[in-house]
Design a protein around this motif. Structure first.
Motif, mmCIF file in Angstrom:
data_model
loop_
_atom_site.group_PDB
_atom_site.id
_atom_site.type_symbol
_atom_site.label_atom_id
_atom_site.label_comp_id
_atom_site.label_asym_id
_atom_site.label_seq_id
_atom_site.Cartn_x
_atom_site.Cartn_y
_atom_site.Cartn_z
ATOM 1 N N ALA A 87 0.845 -1.199 0.000
ATOM 2 C CA ALA A 87 0.000 0.000 0.000
ATOM 3 C C ALA A 87 0.880 1.249 0.000
ATOM 4 O O ALA A 87 0.598 2.217 -0.712
ATOM 5 C CB ALA A 87 -0.939 -0.010 1.201
ATOM 6 N N ASP A 88 1.950 1.224 0.783
ATOM 7 C CA ASP A 88 2.881 2.358 0.787
ATOM 8 C C ASP A 88 3.497 2.554 -0.596
ATOM 9 O O ASP A 88 3.579 3.664 -1.113
ATOM 10 C CB ASP A 88 3.995 2.132 1.825
ATOM 11 C CG ASP A 88 3.484 2.356 3.241
ATOM 12 O OD1 ASP A 88 2.460 3.054 3.399
ATOM 13 O OD2 ASP A 88 4.090 1.820 4.188
ATOM 14 N N GLU A 89 3.908 1.452 -1.169
ATOM 15 C CA GLU A 89 4.522 1.475 -2.494
ATOM 16 C C GLU A 89 3.563 2.020 -3.550
ATOM 17 O O GLU A 89 3.982 2.673 -4.511
ATOM 18 C CB GLU A 89 4.940 0.040 -2.832
ATOM 19 C CG GLU A 89 6.006 -0.093 -3.888
ATOM 20 C CD GLU A 89 6.239 -1.575 -4.210
ATOM 21 O OE1 GLU A 89 6.329 -2.398 -3.267
ATOM 22 O OE2 GLU A 89 6.310 -1.910 -5.407
ATOM 23 N N SER A 90 2.283 1.739 -3.382
ATOM 24 C CA SER A 90 1.292 2.105 -4.411
ATOM 25 C C SER A 90 1.086 3.608 -4.524
ATOM 26 O O SER A 90 0.650 4.102 -5.560
ATOM 27 C CB SER A 90 -0.058 1.454 -4.090
ATOM 28 O OG SER A 90 -0.686 2.136 -2.998
ATOM 29 N N ALA A 110 -9.874 5.665 -4.416
ATOM 30 C CA ALA A 110 -8.671 5.085 -3.790
ATOM 31 C C ALA A 110 -8.810 3.573 -3.648
ATOM 32 O O ALA A 110 -7.849 2.817 -3.855
ATOM 33 C CB ALA A 110 -8.431 5.728 -2.417
ATOM 34 N N MET A 111 -10.005 3.133 -3.301
ATOM 35 C CA MET A 111 -10.267 1.692 -3.154
ATOM 36 C C MET A 111 -9.970 0.968 -4.465
ATOM 37 O O MET A 111 -9.249 -0.040 -4.484
ATOM 38 C CB MET A 111 -11.728 1.491 -2.731
ATOM 39 C CG MET A 111 -12.142 0.057 -2.457
ATOM 40 S SD MET A 111 -13.896 0.019 -1.863
ATOM 41 C CE MET A 111 -14.151 -1.763 -1.696
ATOM 42 N N TYR A 116 -6.884 -1.716 -5.008
ATOM 43 C CA TYR A 116 -7.166 -3.090 -5.434
ATOM 44 C C TYR A 116 -6.404 -3.441 -6.716
ATOM 45 O O TYR A 116 -5.866 -4.540 -6.842
ATOM 46 C CB TYR A 116 -8.672 -3.302 -5.627
ATOM 47 C CG TYR A 116 -9.362 -3.796 -4.372
ATOM 48 C CD1 TYR A 116 -9.698 -2.913 -3.351
ATOM 49 C CD2 TYR A 116 -9.666 -5.144 -4.190
ATOM 50 C CE1 TYR A 116 -10.317 -3.358 -2.181
ATOM 51 C CE2 TYR A 116 -10.285 -5.601 -3.035
ATOM 52 C CZ TYR A 116 -10.609 -4.717 -2.038
ATOM 53 O OH TYR A 116 -11.202 -5.169 -0.891
ATOM 54 N N LYS A 117 -6.396 -2.489 -7.665
ATOM 55 C CA LYS A 117 -5.673 -2.772 -8.917
ATOM 56 C C LYS A 117 -4.195 -3.034 -8.637
ATOM 57 O O LYS A 117 -3.606 -3.978 -9.173
ATOM 58 C CB LYS A 117 -5.821 -1.583 -9.891
ATOM 59 C CG LYS A 117 -7.210 -1.500 -10.495
ATOM 60 C CD LYS A 117 -7.275 -0.463 -11.628
ATOM 61 C CE LYS A 117 -8.674 -0.487 -12.251
ATOM 62 N NZ LYS A 117 -8.783 0.357 -13.439
ATOM 63 N N HIS A 145 0.438 -6.913 -7.688
ATOM 64 C CA HIS A 145 1.715 -7.102 -6.996
ATOM 65 C C HIS A 145 1.703 -8.142 -5.876
ATOM 66 O O HIS A 145 2.773 -8.519 -5.391
ATOM 67 C CB HIS A 145 2.205 -5.760 -6.447
ATOM 68 C CG HIS A 145 2.554 -4.793 -7.539
ATOM 69 N ND1 HIS A 145 1.642 -3.919 -8.094
ATOM 70 C CD2 HIS A 145 3.727 -4.597 -8.226
ATOM 71 C CE1 HIS A 145 2.230 -3.199 -9.049
ATOM 72 N NE2 HIS A 145 3.491 -3.591 -9.145
ATOM 73 N N LEU A 146 0.555 -8.558 -5.442
ATOM 74 C CA LEU A 146 0.516 -9.544 -4.343
ATOM 75 C C LEU A 146 0.961 -10.917 -4.843
ATOM 76 O O LEU A 146 0.478 -11.374 -5.881
ATOM 77 C CB LEU A 146 -0.901 -9.663 -3.778
ATOM 78 C CG LEU A 146 -1.217 -8.948 -2.469
ATOM 79 C CD1 LEU A 146 -2.665 -9.209 -2.098
ATOM 80 C CD2 LEU A 146 -0.300 -9.340 -1.338
#
Lengths: 304, 304, 304
Positions: free
Chosen positions: A237-240, A292-293, A297-298, A303-304
């Motif tokens: 999330a930080d990276e995004s 933002a949601m 999610y995208k 990346h997960l």
């Protein structure tokens, strides 16, 4: 907005998700030729009223529940809640029984018993839901069932560019669950590489989670996800670069509860925009948080 | 005592069992060359943060949960409980966040809301646990997390001479469960001969279960084991010569609850030493009862 | 009446269903040569104390729970409830411990704590149940454990002419469940064509469900069956000509709860005669409603 309006027009209280499922099947069949990847649709038979979309080689599943809170007609003018509606006298309810369309009003007495006001008796067992009424301005979307039409909306927006992933449209979330055990079994048996779940649902505005401050990542509610998985989510999330808020609650739950308790090794986390006026006909979500949601999610699905 | 001190020093509130799991893997790898049988270690992948030891041809599994009660930092100075801690103002809490080590104090207001006192703000989502402080005299062991460090300790002592059996170190027991469904599925699919479970956990001193009177065999708590299995356990307990007490409660539960409700045919019974000051930093267990617990487990694992 | 008397004479509180299971095995072995189809009996081993009868090519399973509410002896003269008995001072309780037969009286103090009155101490862990006392007149059957001896009775009557179907005698229904997860797994793995369940159990007389008005079809209790399945049931019920009543409740549950939450795709509905004096020694059912129950089950098992 047209898509969201369509979603809100379809009644689907827990136990009667089939109309929403049919709409989604139709929508995906029509829209997916434009998507990056055309998903495989899985439904019918052992999936009961649920729907699964499979994109490429999935590692992560998005869960979005199709059902809503509502009411069941008991005897005379009595109502029994489906899930936990926020009940106030005067709220408008719609439904249909053997005698036709119903547009009734909710009545709550001093003992918090629930009744309907309508010129005729409604058949026992009929389900009623909030009357559709979607409003939007530059900042907010407001209406019944933001929870979980926006969770579905999010999944459909993510679907447009999704390459590898799974989207699970589930049932019974508002009323004690019951579909996720079957769905996780299906996933485990048919797509054992799926070991991560994002719960696409709407949470609450609280003293720590505010409108317009980004999507909420829930570190816990009544259930606690695995710390190791949360740490990965937060790093991504930080990276995004997407704006997000951290949520910590002692109560509340979601489809994550049943993923957590399933016999299959699937990590989970709840990520969703917050709303106020929870479970009323006037649920309200900030558009920035919804955007933002979708963005988060995208990013996570990639990346997960 | 050194082993027990090590166990108590490691924080592992529900959701963060991985440090305890890592310690146990390391301990077993170092110690097991001295044991009667060197077990197979199963962990990682589909077992998430759990750990299973397999000895010979197992018929019975010992379940010992690795997690403890604790607290999650919410917003400002608020805390949300993990499991059901016994909270009193002044109890010392430790943890770690991005800014370093934390040694805070618990504060409970008149409405039983929970807060911490610490010179700086602690990051949202940080977990805190009782400060380690193990005391022992000729009769009693006292400190935080006797529940369930002693259950783990018991399993490790039984392991030394175990020939055929399984030891399952589980997660999330203090906070609603969630790992046992996965673990029973693993057992059923990989070791279908395991049809019996002993829940190695610590129970309560009550009007019927006293310090120093032996290990408690629980005939029921909120859940009821099968009478036929209890009868076998009691016959063997009599045969063993180990001092034991019978427990009958209407509430409380353990990993046994999830074994009971799993789709796999595994009988279960809770057997453990009793403690007072339950879920406080001063849980206290009589050494005689712990010794009886270890003796009875050794006997049962051989004869069941 | 002889069969029902036999059923009521056998104690089987939750956890001790084995005597009832043994009786049923014996009864089916003796009676089934006269039935339309001789069923296959499945029991023992992985089925623990449960029993399944398989007739022909089953599509639908009848679930009838074998256990009853009751009491466990705690310490001194204390009792802990099994399930939710309706407790009143003076009710007669029977049981057996190592010192012999017990015929005690229930005592309830002002704080609703439960005790027994009996000339000697009863061994800790002993289970007590209502004293058998079956009465019948032209209209009503009355006695302890109509719930669920009549559900078993119904299943055995339907069995006489059943060609394709399954009858599942389950455990632990009165005390939080636990056998149905295992039983649905067995069904799914061995008879995947069984995708429908009828819960053969007794419900409550309420303002909407009256004595003598027919068998109750429950549209919901705490759990909500799938609307699509309910619609099929109601269409068939109309076609059958059997008198029935619709039930809608917000609370209460049955083996249906666990079928609902199982990972296997089995639809369910509760169909049963209503009783008053629920969970007391004087449960009372109208004979017309029991006859309607049997008739409707026969029709549904043939046409579903």
């Amino acid at each position: 907005m047209k898509l969201l309006e369509n979603l809100i027009d379809i009644p689907s209280p827990s136990g009667s998700e089939f109309l929403m499922r049919d709409f989604l099947i139709d929508y995906v069949k029509k829209s997916s030729p434009e998507w990056s990847v055309k998903p495989k649709l899985v439904y019918g038979g052992d999936l009961q009223d649920n729907l699964i979309l499979v994109f490429g080689e999935p590692r992560t599943a998005i869960f979005a529940h199709m059902d809503t809170i509502g009411f069941t007609v008991r005897y005379q003018d009595q109502l029994v809640p489906i899930g936990g509606p926020h009940a106030e006298t005067g709220y408008e309810l719609v439904g249909r029984d053997g005698m036709g369309f119903i547009d009734a009003r909710l009545r709550v007495d001093e003992e918090h018993q629930l009744f309907y006001d309508f010129p005729r008796a409604i058949e026992t067992g009929t389900t009623l839901t909030w009357k559709p009424n979607l409003k939007a301005n530059a900042e907010f979307i407001e209406g019944p069932y933001m929870d979980n039409r926006l969770g579905i909306y999010n999944a459909l927006k993510v679907a447009e560019t999704l390459e590898d992933g799974m989207i699970v449209f589930s049932s019974f979330e508002e009323h004690g669950g019951g579909s996720v055990p079957m769905l996780t079994r299906y996933i485990h048996e048919n797509h054992p590489s799926v070991k991560q779940a994002l719960i696409s649902d709407i949470t609450w505005v609280t003293e720590g989670v505010e409108h317009g401050k980004g999507v909420a990542i829930s570190l816990r509610d009544k259930n606690i996800p695995r710390k190791k998985f949360l740490d990965r989510i937060l790093a991504l999330a930080d990276e995004s670069g997407v704006s997000y808020q951290l949520e910590v609650e002692g109560g509340g739950s979601s489809d994550g509860r049943e993923v957590h308790h399933s016999p299959y090794p699937i990590d989970w986390v709840f990520i969703g925009a917050p709303e106020d006026n929870v479970h009323s006909p006037n649920e309200r979500v900030h558009i920035k948080d919804l955007v933002a949601m979708i963005s988060l999610y995208k990013f996570l699905m990639e990346h997960l």
